[in-house]
Design a protein around this motif. Structure first.
Motif, PDB file in Angstrom:
ATOM      1  N   GLU A  47      95.307  81.730  79.665  1.00 40.18           N
ATOM      2  CA  GLU A  47      96.563  83.129  80.188  1.00 40.18           C
ATOM      3  C   GLU A  47      97.463  82.587  81.645  1.00 40.18           C
ATOM      4  OE1 GLU A  47      97.723  84.647  77.225  1.00 40.18           O
ATOM      5  OE2 GLU A  47      95.872  83.899  76.188  1.00 40.18           O
ATOM      6  N   ARG A 113     102.821  94.833  82.115  1.00 40.02           N
ATOM      7  CA  ARG A 113     102.476  93.670  80.540  1.00 40.02           C
ATOM      8  C   ARG A 113     102.153  92.399  81.121  1.00 40.02           C
ATOM      9  NH1 ARG A 113     103.973  97.523  79.443  1.00 40.02           N
ATOM     10  NH2 ARG A 113     105.362  99.046  77.965  1.00 40.02           N
ATOM     11  N   GLY A 114     101.770  91.594  80.263  1.00 39.49           N
ATOM     12  CA  GLY A 114     101.478  90.689  80.267  1.00 39.49           C
ATOM     13  C   GLY A 114      99.996  90.415  79.894  1.00 39.49           C
ATOM     14  N   ARG A 115      99.920  88.943  79.367  1.00 35.80           N
ATOM     15  CA  ARG A 115      98.347  88.972  78.735  1.00 35.80           C
ATOM     16  C   ARG A 115      97.280  88.108  79.876  1.00 35.80           C
ATOM     17  NH1 ARG A 115      96.775  88.092  73.994  1.00 35.80           N
ATOM     18  NH2 ARG A 115      95.188  86.230  74.340  1.00 35.80           N
ATOM     19  N   TYR A 117      98.105  89.392  83.383  1.00 38.04           N
ATOM     20  CA  TYR A 117      97.518  90.314  84.453  1.00 38.04           C
ATOM     21  C   TYR A 117      96.701  91.341  83.674  1.00 38.04           C
ATOM     22  CZ  TYR A 117      97.339  94.830  86.361  1.00 38.04           C
ATOM     23  OH  TYR A 117      97.124  96.075  87.272  1.00 38.04           O
ATOM     24  N   ALA A 178     103.602  91.831  87.244  1.00 34.67           N
ATOM     25  CA  ALA A 178     102.618  92.657  85.448  1.00 34.67           C
ATOM     26  C   ALA A 178     103.645  93.884  85.686  1.00 34.67           C
ATOM     27  CB  ALA A 178     101.879  92.324  85.500  1.00 34.67           C
ATOM     28  N   ASP A 184     104.384  87.644  83.549  1.00 35.65           N
ATOM     29  CA  ASP A 184     103.764  87.029  82.633  1.00 35.65           C
ATOM     30  C   ASP A 184     103.074  86.778  83.637  1.00 35.65           C
ATOM     31  OD1 ASP A 184     100.781  86.901  81.764  1.00 35.65           O
ATOM     32  OD2 ASP A 184     101.885  86.459  79.872  1.00 35.65           O
TER      33      ASP A 184
END
Length: 185
Positions: A47, A113-115, A117, A178, A184
């Motif tokens: 990720e 936001r963002g996988r 982080y 993030a 991301d």
């Protein structure tokens, strides 16, 4: 006068056995904590887009596996059967899944936001939990004078603590991206 043996005052065999049984029981949680950390590392590596962080996490995963592989030796040091695990691996995987859900909710509430982080934050928390579990194991070994267990836990905790500081640094490095830019990693 020097001695190579540990002397515990005022402890009978039954009490000694009870202490070792309780310490071995704790190792189930230690294994679960480390298993959860390994599972989260496995899911995080793919990720993370930042190459230097992904490379570091890949190296950390190999070290985390070595730490996980020490658990049967700890069990044996506390008088358990050699070469066996206390049984916390499955619980660790379930814990990892729960942490992933909690991490997603916390990230949304905090505006991040963002996988990538979210995965770093989950790793930071999971590694701290595993450090604590191994540290309690070390304290149990100190309390009952098990040098073999201490020889395993002391360097392991040092390595995990170093990893923790680097995870925190990466998280802090990526937090503005993030949160402010909803980007991301």
């Amino acid at each position: 006068m020097t001695t190579d043996s540990i002397v515990l005052i005022d402890i009978d065999q039954q009490t000694w056995g009870t202490h070792l049984d309780r310490a071995r029981h704790w190792l189930t949680l230690t294994e679960a904590s480390q298993s959860a950390f390994c599972a989260l590392l496995d899911s995080a590596i793919g990720e993370i887009g930042e190459p230097h962080i992904r490379r570091y996490l890949t190296d950390m995963r190999a070290q985390a596996q070595r730490h996980h592989d020490c658990i049967p030796d700890l069990l044996a040091a506390f008088g358990g059967p050699g070469g066996q695990r206390p049984g916390g691996t499955t619980m660790g995987r379930v814990t990892a899944a729960g942490r992933a859900l909690a991490g997603a909710a916390q990230g949304l509430v905090g505006g991040a936001r963002g996988r990538g982080y979210r995965k770093l934050r989950e790793l930071l928390l999971a590694n701290q939990d595993a450090i604590g579990a191994f540290a309690v194991t070390e304290q149990l070994a100190l309390a009952v004078g098990l040098r073999d267990a201490i020889a395993i836990t002391f360097p392991l905790i040092r390595e995990k603590t170093t990893d923790q500081l680097l995870l925190q640094e990466y998280l802090l490095e990526m937090a503005p991206k993030a949160i402010l830019y909803h980007a991301d990693l």
